[in-house]
Design a protein around this motif. Structure first.
Motif, PDB file in Angstrom:
ATOM      1  N   THR A 203       1.082  -1.160   0.256  1.00  0.00           N
ATOM      2  CA  THR A 203       0.091  -0.139  -0.145  1.00  0.00           C
ATOM      3  C   THR A 203       1.186   1.592   0.086  1.00  0.00           C
ATOM      4  O   THR A 203       0.241   2.363  -0.308  1.00  0.00           O
ATOM      5  CB  THR A 203      -1.017   0.234   0.875  1.00  0.00           C
ATOM      6  N   SER A 204       2.089   1.311   0.604  1.00  0.00           N
ATOM      7  CA  SER A 204       2.946   2.738   0.678  1.00  0.00           C
ATOM      8  C   SER A 204       4.269   2.711   0.150  1.00  0.00           C
ATOM      9  O   SER A 204       4.351   3.739  -0.520  1.00  0.00           O
ATOM     10  CB  SER A 204       3.137   2.699   2.083  1.00  0.00           C
ATOM     11  N   TYR A 205       4.961   1.653   0.526  1.00  0.00           N
ATOM     12  CA  TYR A 205       6.363   1.774  -0.402  1.00  0.00           C
ATOM     13  C   TYR A 205       6.892   0.534  -0.051  1.00  0.00           C
ATOM     14  O   TYR A 205       6.528  -0.168   0.614  1.00  0.00           O
ATOM     15  CB  TYR A 205       7.164   2.770   0.443  1.00  0.00           C
ATOM     16  N   PRO A 206       8.035  -0.601  -1.198  1.00  0.00           N
ATOM     17  CA  PRO A 206       8.545  -1.795  -0.717  1.00  0.00           C
ATOM     18  C   PRO A 206       9.301  -1.648   0.633  1.00  0.00           C
ATOM     19  O   PRO A 206      10.077  -0.725   0.970  1.00  0.00           O
ATOM     20  CB  PRO A 206       9.672  -1.738  -1.578  1.00  0.00           C
ATOM     21  N   CYS A 207       9.155  -2.570   1.390  1.00  0.00           N
ATOM     22  CA  CYS A 207       8.948  -2.766   3.075  1.00  0.00           C
ATOM     23  C   CYS A 207       9.276  -3.991   3.372  1.00  0.00           C
ATOM     24  O   CYS A 207       9.185  -5.346   3.511  1.00  0.00           O
ATOM     25  CB  CYS A 207       8.113  -1.958   3.891  1.00  0.00           C
ATOM     26  N   ASP A 208      11.241  -4.781   3.096  1.00  0.00           N
ATOM     27  CA  ASP A 208      11.960  -5.670   3.347  1.00  0.00           C
ATOM     28  C   ASP A 208      11.966  -5.675   4.836  1.00  0.00           C
ATOM     29  O   ASP A 208      11.910  -4.457   5.329  1.00  0.00           O
ATOM     30  CB  ASP A 208      13.231  -5.465   2.524  1.00  0.00           C
ATOM     31  N   HIS A 209      13.561  -6.533   5.129  1.00  0.00           N
ATOM     32  CA  HIS A 209      12.733  -7.199   6.019  1.00  0.00           C
ATOM     33  C   HIS A 209      13.749  -6.397   7.582  1.00  0.00           C
ATOM     34  O   HIS A 209      13.016  -5.462   8.658  1.00  0.00           O
ATOM     35  CB  HIS A 209      13.487  -8.957   6.559  1.00  0.00           C
ATOM     36  N   THR A 210      14.762  -5.417   6.574  1.00  0.00           N
ATOM     37  CA  THR A 210      15.483  -4.747   7.516  1.00  0.00           C
ATOM     38  C   THR A 210      14.685  -3.370   7.436  1.00  0.00           C
ATOM     39  O   THR A 210      15.133  -2.631   8.539  1.00  0.00           O
ATOM     40  CB  THR A 210      16.989  -3.618   6.548  1.00  0.00           C
ATOM     41  N   MET A 211      13.728  -2.250   6.432  1.00  0.00           N
ATOM     42  CA  MET A 211      13.226  -1.311   6.559  1.00  0.00           C
ATOM     43  C   MET A 211      12.384  -1.908   7.697  1.00  0.00           C
ATOM     44  O   MET A 211      12.230  -0.506   8.524  1.00  0.00           O
ATOM     45  CB  MET A 211      12.407  -1.226   6.058  1.00  0.00           C
ATOM     46  N   HIS A 212      11.389  -3.354   7.614  1.00  0.00           N
ATOM     47  CA  HIS A 212      10.465  -3.433   8.841  1.00  0.00           C
ATOM     48  C   HIS A 212      11.384  -3.644   9.847  1.00  0.00           C
ATOM     49  O   HIS A 212      10.341  -2.807  11.248  1.00  0.00           O
ATOM     50  CB  HIS A 212       9.873  -4.538   8.662  1.00  0.00           C
ATOM     51  N   THR A 213      12.411  -3.764  10.119  1.00  0.00           N
ATOM     52  CA  THR A 213      12.489  -3.551  11.920  1.00  0.00           C
ATOM     53  C   THR A 213      12.886  -2.523  12.007  1.00  0.00           C
ATOM     54  O   THR A 213      12.552  -2.142  13.430  1.00  0.00           O
ATOM     55  CB  THR A 213      14.118  -4.408  11.684  1.00  0.00           C
ATOM     56  N   ARG A 214      13.238  -1.243  10.862  1.00  0.00           N
ATOM     57  CA  ARG A 214      13.813   0.302  11.489  1.00  0.00           C
ATOM     58  C   ARG A 214      12.084   0.550  11.939  1.00  0.00           C
ATOM     59  O   ARG A 214      12.220   1.689  12.769  1.00  0.00           O
ATOM     60  CB  ARG A 214      14.280   0.616  10.572  1.00  0.00           C
ATOM     61  N   LEU A 215      10.884   0.154  11.253  1.00  0.00           N
ATOM     62  CA  LEU A 215      10.090   0.937  11.838  1.00  0.00           C
ATOM     63  C   LEU A 215       9.277   0.567  12.848  1.00  0.00           C
ATOM     64  O   LEU A 215       8.944   0.614  14.117  1.00  0.00           O
ATOM     65  CB  LEU A 215       8.755   0.316  10.863  1.00  0.00           C
ATOM     66  N   GLY A 216       9.977  -0.931  13.493  1.00  0.00           N
ATOM     67  CA  GLY A 216       9.653  -1.920  14.546  1.00  0.00           C
ATOM     68  C   GLY A 216      10.215  -0.891  16.000  1.00  0.00           C
ATOM     69  O   GLY A 216       9.639  -0.751  16.460  1.00  0.00           O
ATOM     70  N   GLU A 217      11.358  -0.496  15.031  1.00  0.00           N
ATOM     71  CA  GLU A 217      11.917   0.513  16.488  1.00  0.00           C
ATOM     72  C   GLU A 217      11.594   1.664  16.567  1.00  0.00           C
ATOM     73  O   GLU A 217      11.515   2.399  17.303  1.00  0.00           O
ATOM     74  CB  GLU A 217      13.788   0.047  15.915  1.00  0.00           C
ATOM     75  N   MET A 218      11.099   2.547  15.527  1.00  0.00           N
ATOM     76  CA  MET A 218      10.410   3.844  15.513  1.00  0.00           C
ATOM     77  C   MET A 218       9.221   3.923  16.115  1.00  0.00           C
ATOM     78  O   MET A 218       9.359   4.637  17.061  1.00  0.00           O
ATOM     79  CB  MET A 218      10.287   4.069  14.138  1.00  0.00           C
ATOM     80  N   TYR A 219       8.277   2.711  16.288  1.00  0.00           N
ATOM     81  CA  TYR A 219       7.566   2.302  17.015  1.00  0.00           C
ATOM     82  C   TYR A 219       7.387   2.654  19.061  1.00  0.00           C
ATOM     83  O   TYR A 219       6.691   3.204  19.261  1.00  0.00           O
ATOM     84  CB  TYR A 219       6.655   0.803  16.984  1.00  0.00           C
ATOM     85  N   VAL A 220       8.706   2.057  19.071  1.00  0.00           N
ATOM     86  CA  VAL A 220       9.034   1.883  20.288  1.00  0.00           C
ATOM     87  C   VAL A 220       9.521   3.484  20.736  1.00  0.00           C
ATOM     88  O   VAL A 220       9.492   4.436  22.199  1.00  0.00           O
ATOM     89  CB  VAL A 220      10.022   1.337  20.645  1.00  0.00           C
ATOM     90  N   ALA A 221      10.778   4.136  20.013  1.00  0.00           N
ATOM     91  CA  ALA A 221      11.304   5.161  20.728  1.00  0.00           C
ATOM     92  C   ALA A 221      10.532   6.473  20.126  1.00  0.00           C
ATOM     93  O   ALA A 221      10.533   7.905  20.567  1.00  0.00           O
ATOM     94  CB  ALA A 221      12.789   5.555  19.295  1.00  0.00           C
ATOM     95  N   ASP A 222       9.682   6.895  19.204  1.00  0.00           N
ATOM     96  CA  ASP A 222       9.107   7.989  19.224  1.00  0.00           C
ATOM     97  C   ASP A 222       7.750   7.741  19.830  1.00  0.00           C
ATOM     98  O   ASP A 222       6.290   6.792  19.702  1.00  0.00           O
ATOM     99  CB  ASP A 222       7.979   7.843  17.082  1.00  0.00           C
ATOM    100  N   GLU A 223       7.080   8.844  20.598  1.00  0.00           N
ATOM    101  CA  GLU A 223       6.047   8.205  21.323  1.00  0.00           C
ATOM    102  C   GLU A 223       4.768   8.732  20.737  1.00  0.00           C
ATOM    103  O   GLU A 223       4.134   8.206  21.747  1.00  0.00           O
ATOM    104  CB  GLU A 223       6.694   9.729  22.251  1.00  0.00           C
ATOM    105  N   ARG A 224       5.176   9.453  19.985  1.00  0.00           N
ATOM    106  CA  ARG A 224       2.926   9.262  19.238  1.00  0.00           C
ATOM    107  C   ARG A 224       3.088   8.176  18.467  1.00  0.00           C
ATOM    108  O   ARG A 224       1.758   7.443  18.756  1.00  0.00           O
ATOM    109  CB  ARG A 224       3.380  10.231  17.688  1.00  0.00           C
ATOM    110  N   PHE A 225       4.061   7.490  18.013  1.00  0.00           N
ATOM    111  CA  PHE A 225       3.753   5.831  17.130  1.00  0.00           C
ATOM    112  C   PHE A 225       3.399   4.710  19.213  1.00  0.00           C
ATOM    113  O   PHE A 225       2.570   4.027  18.635  1.00  0.00           O
ATOM    114  CB  PHE A 225       4.961   5.128  17.303  1.00  0.00           C
ATOM    115  N   THR A 226       4.566   5.282  19.926  1.00  0.00           N
ATOM    116  CA  THR A 226       4.103   4.219  21.001  1.00  0.00           C
ATOM    117  C   THR A 226       2.951   4.424  22.177  1.00  0.00           C
ATOM    118  O   THR A 226       1.695   3.960  22.854  1.00  0.00           O
ATOM    119  CB  THR A 226       5.283   4.522  22.422  1.00  0.00           C
ATOM    120  N   ALA A 227       2.496   5.706  22.041  1.00  0.00           N
ATOM    121  CA  ALA A 227       0.914   6.017  22.490  1.00  0.00           C
ATOM    122  C   ALA A 227       0.344   5.318  21.539  1.00  0.00           C
ATOM    123  O   ALA A 227      -0.801   5.437  22.179  1.00  0.00           O
ATOM    124  CB  ALA A 227       0.838   7.642  22.604  1.00  0.00           C
TER     125      ALA A 227
END
Length: 269
Positions: A203-227
């Motif tokens: 739906t958005s952009y090619p997301c390989d496992h490396t990119m997906h892992t970075r997103l996962g880290e952002m879910y914890v590091a970025d308080e907006r995603f975490t909330a």
């Protein structure tokens, strides 16, 4: 002797000028004065100030606050029950807003080609364009950003509503596995986060496992995603991050359980 106006301002995080104003309008009149005429506040005065600040935080005008606090028929238990109800309603509203932020940011819903009325219907009070400048600053030079913008521009209102429902379903399914006690690296959980990864790719952009892992880290590091994830279920942000990492590790190891064999499906389609 009680507390000075400066001490009370420090306790409550308000200005001395605010306390002077509350005194002048009769909302919080200090119980005592020094021989020199300086205000002195008792513990009872501090209790009243706490009540005032609570209602002010909820947006009540000062005249309504005065009525709430000075009603001779007020029941203390009923008063607390009212406070609890107001806070509960506000928490529910904040959760709705957090969910709207997640829907917009997760799928890079920036620069959506919708009318203002359609945006409101899809996203509620949250306007995805508000975060466009920040997103462009962070990712504007990447191929992923350009691809997400190209796809976003082609989506209709019905497309956005369908994608929102699909992403919400995936998030709820992951939260249910967490509630059931499944570890983050359980096969069923990895299947769900693999679906999550392929959804982003589709739906958005090619997301390989490396990119997906970075997103996962952002879910914890970025308080907006975490909330947002915490509003779905406490601890979900870290759980999703760990599940994404486990899925990527399984794929790197050759997919002994078969999950890696599926990782190429739907990527970028």
């Amino acid at each position: 002797m009680g507390h000075s106006v400066g001490q009370v301002a420090g306790f409550a995080g308000v200005t001395v000028r605010t306390l002077h104003h509350y005194d002048e309008i009769g909302l919080l009149v200090p119980s005592g004065r020094t021989a020199a005429g300086h205000r002195r506040y008792t513990d009872a005065d501090l209790d009243r100030l706490q009540q005032i600040l609570f209602y002010r935080e909820l947006g009540f005008p000062l005249d309504e606050v005065a009525v709430l606090l000075d009603d001779p028929d007020a029941d203390p238990v009923g008063h607390l029950r009212r406070q609890h109800g107001l806070l509960t309603a506000r928490i529910a509203r904040l959760k709705e807003m957090a969910a709207a932020v997640e829907r917009a940011m997760e799928a890079r819903k920036m620069g959506v080609n919708l009318t203002p009325e359609e945006k409101f219907e899809v996203f509620g009070d949250f306007d995805p364009d508000v975060h466009h400048e920040e997103a462009e600053r962070r990712w504007g030079g990447t191929a992923a950003w350009r691809e997400s913008q190209r796809r976003a521009a082609s989506y209709t209102k019905d497309d956005w509503k369908r994608l929102t429902r699909e992403m919400d379903r995936i998030h709820r399914a992951v939260a249910e596995r967490m509630a059931a006690g499944d570890p983050a690296d359980a096969p069923a959980v990895r299947d769900l986060v693999e679906e999550h990864r392929r959804f982003i790719s589709r739906t958005s952009y090619p997301c390989d496992h490396t990119m997906h892992t970075r997103l996962g880290e952002m879910y914890v590091a970025d308080e907006r995603f975490t909330a947002t994830y915490e509003a779905i279920r406490p601890g979900l942000a870290r759980y999703l991050r760990d599940a994404i990492a486990a899925n990527a590790a399984a794929a790197d190891a050759g997919g002994a359980d078969g999950s890696a064999a599926r990782t190429g499906q739907d990527d970028g389609s």
